[in-house]
Design an enzyme around this catalytic site. Structure first.
Site, PDB file in Angstrom:
ATOM      1  N   LYS A  27      37.320  23.702  42.590  1.00 26.96           N
ATOM      2  CA  LYS A  27      36.903  25.095  42.736  1.00 26.96           C
ATOM      3  C   LYS A  27      38.060  25.907  43.312  1.00 26.96           C
ATOM      4  O   LYS A  27      38.776  25.448  44.204  1.00 26.96           O
ATOM      5  CB  LYS A  27      35.688  25.121  43.669  1.00 26.96           C
ATOM      6  N   SER A 101      27.741  28.963  44.116  1.00 26.87           N
ATOM      7  CA  SER A 101      28.970  29.624  43.756  1.00 26.87           C
ATOM      8  C   SER A 101      29.922  28.734  42.968  1.00 26.87           C
ATOM      9  O   SER A 101      30.887  29.210  42.373  1.00 26.87           O
ATOM     10  CB  SER A 101      29.665  30.139  45.024  1.00 26.87           C
ATOM     11  N   SER A 125      25.656  25.750  47.187  1.00 30.09           N
ATOM     12  CA  SER A 125      26.568  25.910  46.060  1.00 30.09           C
ATOM     13  C   SER A 125      27.000  24.598  45.430  1.00 30.09           C
ATOM     14  O   SER A 125      27.593  24.601  44.346  1.00 30.09           O
ATOM     15  CB  SER A 125      27.806  26.694  46.496  1.00 30.09           C
TER      16      SER A 125
END
Length: 386
Positions: A27, A101, A125
């Site tokens: 990420k 997210s 997330s």
């Protein structure tokens, strides 16, 4: 796939090791030396000189890094629809959101573009995107995986999470990635065992926000568990409300407030609205929240003296991008209903797929255990998922 990747990294031959040859992504709020970290905000981007230790451990184990993935800006959101780099759709199509997210990381794994991926998890997330893409999401005990080199959301709650298509690989990656770093003030170690005969706790009343198909899927999962102990979860939900409706939202300003003050127009309106809401809380509010959270933690500790593992739906319902656009904050809170208490109450969690609804949407459940029960919790989740 649209909106999944922020930057690609030329593949190179991996080293020998327990993860040799496995391809992974991270990420884009996790540092990789020489590759920009943007946190999905171009004006925030910087070029790190040091690779985050959690990534370094995977590289040392032979895994091959292929790129950095999209996310909800500043890891603020559970929808996957809050990024200037595009909005990934769930691999199940139909206009469904990917969840956030850690949207890009989950979709990259679910689509088979990588074997595993790193995300982060503050409010869910590492689990909501897993549920919405039919994969596994491991949220370790806070501090087991170092957050050095990770852009903070809520520094006291942040975790690095792992996505994979099966529990075994996700747990193996998490085990390789864990370890204390000398410059990590949040690092922790510990172990807590779950007995061979597992006592499952399941709530008697769950809100599926009118989604009868998701309710039916969870009912089937409950029956598969066999005999369970029915428990209340009101205190857990109250703890979760402290994250976005209470003073913990102000913690996001501790690291991002300076950037927000100087570059307000660089932040997406919905993300800015969430961050700005933290300004409404006082220091007294923060202490009152801490005191109440301690009471809720004590209740949770008593709960886990009566059960070994708590089982909840990962999400109560799914949404399309159009539905999120119509109510971005309210529906985001619905997505986090059964996830956002986890880090506040210092629990470990493993999210696994729970089949499909009759209309073809993904369903998922999450296994929760006390802090440091990670290894046994993964064993329990793997046995169920098998």
């Amino acid at each position: 796939m649209n909106g999944v990747w922020i930057s690609m990294i030329p593949e190179r031959e991996g080293r020998p090791g327990p993860l040799a040859g496995l391809r992974f992504a991270v990420k884009d709020n996790i540092d990789v030396a020489g590759v920009p970290t943007t946190a999905a905000c171009p004006d925030f981007a910087y070029l790190p000189e040091r690779t985050a230790p959690v990534v370094r451990r995977l590289l040392d184990a032979g895994a091959v890094l292929t790129g950095k993935t999209n996310l909800d800006q500043f890891a603020t959101g559970l929808t996957g629809a809050r990024s200037p780099y595009g909005t990934p759709e769930s691999v199940f199509g139909g206009g469904l959101i990917s969840g956030g997210s850690s949207s890009g990381s989950a979709v990259a794994v679910a689509a088979g573009e990588v074997d595993f991926a790193l995300g982060t998890d503050t409010a869910g997330s590492g689990r909501v995107p897993a549920a919405l893409n039919g994969i596994v999401g491991v949220k370790p005990t806070r501090g087991l995986l170092s957050t050095v080199g990770v852009v903070p959301a809520c520094r006291s709650l942040d975790c690095v999470s792992v996505f994979a298509r099966d529990v075994g690989l996700a747990a193996r990656v998490a085990e390789v990635a864990r370890g204390r770093e000398p410059d990590d003030p949040w690092g922790r170690t510990g172990e807590r065992k779950i007995g061979a005969t597992v006592v499952y706790g399941v709530p008697g009343d769950v809100d599926f926000f009118g989604d009868e198909e998701q309710a039916r899927a969870f009912g089937q999962a409950r029956r598969r568990l066999g005999e369970v102990v029915e428990v209340g979860i009101g205190p857990l939900l109250e703890a979760g409300d402290l994250l976005y409706r209470g003073p913990w939202v102000a913690e996001r300003l501790a690291d991002l407030g300076g950037f927000l003050d100087k570059h307000p127009d660089s932040v997406l309106p919905v993300t800015r609205a969430v961050l700005e809401s933290g300004r409404a809380f006082t220091a007294a509010d923060a202490f009152a929240g801490m005191h109440r959270l301690r009471e809720l933690k004590a209740w949770t500790e008593r709960l886990f003296r009566t059960i070994d593992v708590l089982v909840l739906p990962t999400v109560g319902t799914t949404y399309t991008h159009a539905e999120i656009a119509a109510d971005p904050i309210g529906r985001n809170l619905n997505l986090g209903r059964y996830t956002q208490f986890t880090n506040l109450l210092d629990l470990a969690a493993v999210a696994v797929p729970n089949g499909l609804t009759a209309d073809g949407r993904p369903a998922g459940i999450t296994f929760f255990g006390p802090a440091f029960s990670d290894d046994d919790l993964a064993r329990v989740a793997a046995a169920w998922n098998r």
